[in-house]
Design a protein around this motif. Structure first.
Motif, PDB file in Angstrom:
ATOM      1  N   HIS A  81      -8.772  -6.556  -3.523  1.00  0.00           N
ATOM      2  CA  HIS A  81      -7.354  -6.332  -3.200  1.00  0.00           C
ATOM      3  C   HIS A  81      -6.492  -6.928  -4.309  1.00  0.00           C
ATOM      4  CE1 HIS A  81      -3.835  -5.600  -0.813  1.00  0.00           C
ATOM      5  NE2 HIS A  81      -4.517  -5.360   0.283  1.00  0.00           N
TER       6      HIS A  81
ATOM      7  N   MET B 155      -8.191  -8.274  11.628  1.00  0.00           N
ATOM      8  CA  MET B 155      -8.993  -7.689  10.547  1.00  0.00           C
ATOM      9  C   MET B 155     -10.302  -8.477  10.459  1.00  0.00           C
ATOM     10  SD  MET B 155      -9.173  -5.316   8.310  1.00  0.00           S
ATOM     11  CE  MET B 155      -7.501  -4.707   8.065  1.00  0.00           C
TER      12      MET B 155
ATOM     13  N   LYS C 165     -14.079  -7.476   5.851  1.00  0.00           N
ATOM     14  CA  LYS C 165     -13.632  -7.812   4.503  1.00  0.00           C
ATOM     15  C   LYS C 165     -14.283  -9.143   4.115  1.00  0.00           C
ATOM     16  CE  LYS C 165     -10.629  -4.449   5.040  1.00  0.00           C
ATOM     17  NZ  LYS C 165     -10.808  -3.139   4.433  1.00  0.00           N
TER      18      LYS C 165
ATOM     19  N   LYS D   7      -4.580   6.245   1.770  1.00  0.00           N
ATOM     20  CA  LYS D   7      -4.412   5.881   3.184  1.00  0.00           C
ATOM     21  C   LYS D   7      -3.572   6.920   3.904  1.00  0.00           C
ATOM     22  CE  LYS D   7      -4.889   0.976   2.296  1.00  0.00           C
ATOM     23  NZ  LYS D   7      -5.311   0.075   3.326  1.00  0.00           N
TER      24      LYS D   7
ATOM     25  N   SER E  35       0.840  -1.194   0.000  1.00  0.00           N
ATOM     26  CA  SER E  35       0.000   0.000   0.000  1.00  0.00           C
ATOM     27  C   SER E  35       0.877   1.247   0.000  1.00  0.00           C
ATOM     28  CB  SER E  35      -0.908   0.017   1.241  1.00  0.00           C
ATOM     29  OG  SER E  35      -1.919  -0.944   1.111  1.00  0.00           O
TER      30      SER E  35
ATOM     31  N   VAL F 239      -2.044  -7.311   5.393  1.00  0.00           N
ATOM     32  CA  VAL F 239      -1.228  -8.042   6.373  1.00  0.00           C
ATOM     33  C   VAL F 239      -2.132  -8.680   7.431  1.00  0.00           C
ATOM     34  CG1 VAL F 239       0.562  -7.831   8.130  1.00  0.00           C
ATOM     35  CG2 VAL F 239       0.707  -6.472   6.037  1.00  0.00           C
ATOM     36  N   LEU F 240      -2.935  -7.837   8.071  1.00  0.00           N
ATOM     37  CA  LEU F 240      -3.841  -8.373   9.096  1.00  0.00           C
ATOM     38  C   LEU F 240      -4.903  -9.256   8.441  1.00  0.00           C
ATOM     39  CD1 LEU F 240      -3.806  -5.037  11.002  1.00  0.00           C
ATOM     40  CD2 LEU F 240      -3.178  -7.218  12.054  1.00  0.00           C
ATOM     41  N   GLY F 241      -5.233  -8.925   7.189  1.00  0.00           N
ATOM     42  CA  GLY F 241      -6.140  -9.778   6.421  1.00  0.00           C
ATOM     43  C   GLY F 241      -5.549 -11.177   6.266  1.00  0.00           C
TER      44      GLY F 241
ATOM     45  N   CYS G  81      -4.493  -1.120   9.498  1.00  0.00           N
ATOM     46  CA  CYS G  81      -3.804  -1.471   8.250  1.00  0.00           C
ATOM     47  C   CYS G  81      -2.371  -1.907   8.556  1.00  0.00           C
ATOM     48  CB  CYS G  81      -3.806  -0.309   7.273  1.00  0.00           C
ATOM     49  SG  CYS G  81      -2.953  -0.729   5.748  1.00  0.00           S
ATOM     50  N   GLY G  82      -2.104  -3.180   8.311  1.00  0.00           N
ATOM     51  CA  GLY G  82      -0.785  -3.733   8.591  1.00  0.00           C
ATOM     52  C   GLY G  82       0.240  -3.399   7.519  1.00  0.00           C
ATOM     53  N   ASN G  83      -0.218  -3.042   6.319  1.00  0.00           N
ATOM     54  CA  ASN G  83       0.746  -2.635   5.294  1.00  0.00           C
ATOM     55  C   ASN G  83       1.299  -1.252   5.610  1.00  0.00           C
ATOM     56  OD1 ASN G  83       1.347  -4.594   3.187  1.00  0.00           O
ATOM     57  ND2 ASN G  83      -0.861  -4.663   2.877  1.00  0.00           N
TER      58      ASN G  83
HETATM   59  O1  NQM Z   1      -5.100  -6.146   6.393  1.00  0.00           O
HETATM   60  C1  NQM Z   1      -6.222  -3.114   2.749  1.00  0.00           C
HETATM   61  C2  NQM Z   1      -3.817  -3.077   2.801  1.00  0.00           C
HETATM   62  C3  NQM Z   1      -5.126  -3.299   3.471  1.00  0.00           C
HETATM   63  C4  NQM Z   1      -5.181  -3.678   4.851  1.00  0.00           C
HETATM   64  C5  NQM Z   1      -7.565  -3.386   3.176  1.00  0.00           C
HETATM   65  C6  NQM Z   1      -3.998  -4.264   5.471  1.00  0.00           C
HETATM   66  C7  NQM Z   1      -4.196  -5.310   6.505  1.00  0.00           C
HETATM   67  O2  NQM Z   1      -3.357  -3.971   2.126  1.00  0.00           O
HETATM   68  O3  NQM Z   1      -3.405  -5.300   7.448  1.00  0.00           O
HETATM   69  O4  NQM Z   1      -2.859  -3.948   5.204  1.00  0.00           O
HETATM   70  O5  NQM Z   1      -7.834  -4.556   3.497  1.00  0.00           O
HETATM   71  O6  NQM Z   1      -8.372  -2.482   3.178  1.00  0.00           O
HETATM   72  O7  NQM Z   1      -3.270  -1.987   2.919  1.00  0.00           O
END
Ligand code: NQM
Length: 365
Positions: free
Chosen positions: A283, A205, A259, A62, A17, A288-290, A102-104
């Protein structure tokens, strides 16, 4: 300070991201005033975000707001260095939400804290302990700082980003249930919603896992194909609203969570294949957290996706396939007295400083 003068801003790629990073002290303290200013900085609302920093996609719309830690101790007992508030901005719609993490973008927080003098870097490597304000959980970011300066270069390639860069290792604490109160927030591994079997899971997430085949999909469609399928998107949105109610999240019509993740069998030697709706665009890789949440969600026997998955041997990375490659995470889950406990959540990302300077918000329209 905010006004007609420029505002100090660092533009950074964090993982897959990109976002605008600010010190909280250099933005208005009032959240409504801050958000109005950020919309003008990013060029929202406009599908092209032509008059601002945004990149015309949720993954590049973001913002990170960082401040010295207000104190506190993490659940692992260590002190906290900085607080990180993540804000997701709309692209063509004028919204700013703090309802997701947001983990990214997190991957850039440690380097940003060093760049702005919030944390003194050590020679060689520095660890920064970060409180993720959105979910009140903690991550430790560790990265190279030879001679006390952040080194963004290195040999780690992550799918979805060209070339290689320096690794930022992210170790998480307290991700399970951090938005909804429980790893499996409905209290069940599987729910039936509008005739579709789903797993609702939150390892940082809040997400709804579905078998792609149950919706008539193969699970290896491109993001563009999925985004063009209005019938699928309408059905997913109906399931999302109903699942969110079961997860105790209330009305999510204005939220970017939960999500929606379509799962299918791995095709490239990984553990599981994914297509993530975030929640309306698809996506291009996975958050990351996803990714940590998908892994934790499919490990328990009986959960949606468990029978599709090729689970790794103990100690091996959990390889999540996504539209532009794969993302390897380190997740441990164990059963405990009828429920499940996450024993570890970690991942490697990279980050890169793109631009540091003053940003000039477009005027009010
Ligand atoms: O899940 C996008 C990204 C994200 C979230 C989103 C993220 C995460 O890739 O930690 O990083 O799911 O909206 O930036």
């Amino acid at each position: 300070m905010a006004g007609t003068d420029g505002i100090r801003c660092l533009l950074m790629r964090g993982g897959t991201s990109k976002g605008a990073y600010f010190l909280a002290s250099e933005l208005p303290a009032d959240p409504a005033e801050r958000d109005e200013l950020l919309l003008r900085i990013m060029g929202t609302p406009d599908p092209r975000q032509i008059d601002g920093l945004g990149g015309a996609h949720p993954l590049t719309s973001k913002v990170a707001v960082v401040s010295p830690s207000t104190g506190g101790v993490s659940c692992a007992g260590g002190g906290i260095d900085v607080d990180y508030l993540f804000l997701q901005l709309g692209v063509d719609q004028a919204f700013v939400t703090d309802k997701q993490n947001c983990g990214n973008i997190l991957a850039g927080i440690g380097p940003f804290a060093v760049e702005r003098g919030l944390v003194a870097a050590l020679d060689d490597r520095t660890s920064v302990r970060i409180r993720m304000v959105n979910t009140d959980s903690v991550a430790t970011a560790t990265f190279a700082t030879p001679g006390g300066f952040v080194d963004y270069d290195g040999g780690l390639a992550i799918d979805g980003v060209p070339g290689t860069a320096g690794a930022v290792s992210l170790d998480f604490e307290g991700t399970a249930g951090s938005s909804t109160g429980a790893l499996f927030p409905t209290g069940r591994l599987v729910d039936d919603v509008l005739g579709v079997r789903i797993t609702c899971v939150d390892n940082g997430m809040p997400s709804v896992l579905l078998r792609a085949g149950d919706l008539g999909m193969t699970g290896d469609e491109s993001p563009a194909t999925l985004e063009a399928d209005t019938t699928l998107k309408t059905e997913l949105e109906r399931i999302r609203f109903a699942a969110a109610a079961l997860m105790g999240m209330g009305d999510v019509s204005d939220a970017t969570v939960p999500k929606m993740v379509l799962l299918s069998e791995p095709r490239e030697g990984g553990a599981i294949s994914t297509r993530s709706f975030i929640p309306h665009r698809v996506h291009t890789s996975i958050g990351v957290l996803g990714a940590l949440t998908v892994a934790a969600g499919v490990i328990p026997e009986g959960a949606i996706g468990h029978d599709l998955a090729d689970l790794p041997a103990s100690g091996a990375p959990f390889v999540i396939e996504h539209p532009t490659g794969h993302f390897d995470v380190d997740v441990g889950v164990r059963a405990s007295g009828g429920s499940f406990i996450v024993t570890r959540s970690a991942a490697l990302r990279t980050a890169r400083k793109i631009f540091d300077g003053l940003v000039f918000p477009r005027p009010r329209i």
